[in-house]
Design an enzyme around this catalytic site. Structure first.
Site, short mmCIF file in Angstrom:
data_model
loop_
_atom_site.label_atom_id
_atom_site.label_comp_id
_atom_site.label_asym_id
_atom_site.label_seq_id
_atom_site.Cartn_x
_atom_site.Cartn_y
_atom_site.Cartn_z
N VAL A 131 3.23 0.41 4.16
CA VAL A 131 2.52 1.19 5.18
C VAL A 131 1.08 0.68 5.32
O VAL A 131 0.54 0.10 4.38
CB VAL A 131 2.52 2.69 4.81
CG1 VAL A 131 3.93 3.23 4.83
CG2 VAL A 131 1.85 2.97 3.47
N THR A 132 0.49 0.94 6.49
CA THR A 132 1.16 1.37 7.69
C THR A 132 1.52 0.14 8.52
O THR A 132 0.85 -0.89 8.44
CB THR A 132 0.26 2.31 8.55
OG1 THR A 132 -0.91 1.60 8.97
CG2 THR A 132 -0.14 3.54 7.79
N LYS A 180 -7.73 -4.71 4.96
CA LYS A 180 -6.42 -4.33 5.51
C LYS A 180 -5.43 -5.46 5.25
O LYS A 180 -4.32 -5.22 4.80
CB LYS A 180 -6.53 -4.02 7.01
CG LYS A 180 -7.55 -2.93 7.36
CD LYS A 180 -7.22 -1.61 6.68
CE LYS A 180 -8.22 -0.52 7.06
NZ LYS A 180 -8.09 0.68 6.20
N ASP A 240 0.79 -1.25 0.00
CA ASP A 240 0.00 0.00 0.00
C ASP A 240 0.82 1.29 0.00
O ASP A 240 0.45 2.27 0.67
CB ASP A 240 -0.94 0.02 1.21
CG ASP A 240 -1.94 -1.13 1.21
OD1 ASP A 240 -1.96 -1.91 0.25
OD2 ASP A 240 -2.69 -1.24 2.20
N LYS A 253 -6.61 -4.79 -3.02
CA LYS A 253 -7.18 -5.46 -1.85
C LYS A 253 -8.21 -4.55 -1.18
O LYS A 253 -7.91 -3.39 -0.88
CB LYS A 253 -6.07 -5.85 -0.86
CG LYS A 253 -5.29 -4.69 -0.27
CD LYS A 253 -4.14 -5.25 0.51
CE LYS A 253 -3.57 -4.44 1.64
NZ LYS A 253 -4.28 -3.40 2.28
N GLU A 292 -4.52 -0.81 -1.27
CA GLU A 292 -5.83 -0.85 -0.61
C GLU A 292 -6.76 -0.03 -1.50
O GLU A 292 -6.55 1.17 -1.71
CB GLU A 292 -5.77 -0.26 0.80
CG GLU A 292 -7.12 -0.38 1.51
CD GLU A 292 -7.08 0.04 2.97
OE1 GLU A 292 -5.99 0.16 3.55
OE2 GLU A 292 -8.17 0.27 3.52
N CYS A 352 -2.11 -2.33 7.81
CA CYS A 352 -2.11 -3.29 6.69
C CYS A 352 -0.87 -4.18 6.67
O CYS A 352 -0.96 -5.34 6.25
CB CYS A 352 -2.27 -2.54 5.37
SG CYS A 352 -3.93 -1.84 5.23
N GLN A 410 8.19 -13.42 21.78
CA GLN A 410 7.84 -14.84 22.00
C GLN A 410 8.50 -15.74 20.94
O GLN A 410 7.87 -16.64 20.39
CB GLN A 410 6.32 -15.02 21.99
CG GLN A 410 5.60 -14.15 23.01
CD GLN A 410 4.11 -14.31 22.94
OE1 GLN A 410 3.55 -15.31 23.41
NE2 GLN A 410 3.43 -13.35 22.33
C1 C5J Z 1 -3.04 0.73 5.55
C2 C5J Z 1 -4.74 2.00 6.68
N1 C5J Z 1 -2.55 0.48 4.33
N2 C5J Z 1 -3.91 2.42 7.63
N3 C5J Z 1 -4.30 1.25 5.64
O1 C5J Z 1 -2.37 0.52 6.53
O2 C5J Z 1 -5.92 2.29 6.72
#
Ligand code: C5J
Length: 239
Positions: A159-160, A134, A26, A131, A74, A164, A204
């Site tokens: 990102v972010t 997320k 994204d 997509k 996205e 996502c 972990q």
């Molecule tokens: C992504 C968002 N790509 N933060 N989307 O992280 O809404």
């Protein structure tokens, strides 16, 4: 199989040529540039720009070896049939998904803002997956594409970090992929959330995967190239 050893957390990641895909999540104008979806939610989009140059360096190194790259966006269909009302109507943003903004309709396929930023634009032959969610496995052909490539490992940028990227890493981890997050090639509107997401991933014993700085990945590439060159030389018949 010979692997590249990336010094990572929680322990070294054995990157396997032929099995590894770079997945860039994204890196769209709508998240990174002013006037897009990220800005409509009240975020300081300049924070995401820090990830662009490291992602480009990672792409350059990856492409130089001819290894497969997959980009995600996205995005939604123009009629928003793949955008659940629960997603579109949540909160009180300045603009909602599908509303017209300075870069066209927010997160709608075909709008300029929905495109990947020019510095990271996909090259011909690289896969681009749209997509609606997320996570990048939800309602997309990503799993089929990875299987067609014979991938067992995914190196993550994008990102972010905590939305996502982390969602997709968790989906991938549940599907059996070894996942490595390149820390400088990802960013969040909330630096503390990025830091927390990285810690959650490696905690972990690597419950979601591995994390490493870009420098560690590039060092592994350099060491591997030197090793391959010396192996090729020693394999030549003596004169
Ligand atoms: C992504 C968002 N790509 N933060 N989307 O992280 O809404």
């Amino acid at each position: 199989m010979t692997s590249l050893v990336v010094v990572a957390r929680p322990f070294d990641f054995a990157l396997q040529p032929g099995r590894a895909v770079l997945l860039v999540i994204d890196m769209q104008r709508d998240f990174i540039e002013p006037g897009g979806f990220g800005a409509s939610l009240g975020n300081d989009v300049s924070l995401l720009q820090a990830a662009v140059a490291p992602t480009r360096a990672l792409l350059d190194a990856w492409r130089a070896r001819g290894w497969p790259v997959i980009h995600t966006r996205e995005s939604h269909a123009p009629d928003l049939s793949d955008c659940p009302p629960a997603k579109r109507l949540r909160g009180s943003p300045a603009l909602r998904i599908g509303d017209p903004g300075p870069m066209g309709r927010l997160l709608v396929r075909g709008a300029p803002g929905c495109e990947i930023v020019p510095a990271l634009a996909p090259l011909p032959g690289e896969t681009v997956i749209d997509k609606p969610g997320k996570g990048a496995f939800h309602a997309t052909p990503l799993q089929a594409r990875l299987q067609a490539l014979g991938a067992t490992q995914i190196v993550f940028a994008g990102v972010t970090t905590e939305v996502c990227v982390q969602s997709t890493m968790r989906e991938a981890n549940d599907r059996g992929y070894d996942c490595l997050l390149v820390e400088d090639a990802t960013a969040s509107y909330f630096p503390a959330f990025k830091a927390a997401a990285v810690e959650m991933i490696v905690a972990q014993g690597g419950i979601v995967g591995w994390a490493a700085p870009l420098a560690a990945v590039l060092s592994a590439f350099t060491a591997f190239s030197a090793f391959s060159a010396s192996s090729a030389l020693s394999a030549q018949p003596a004169r």
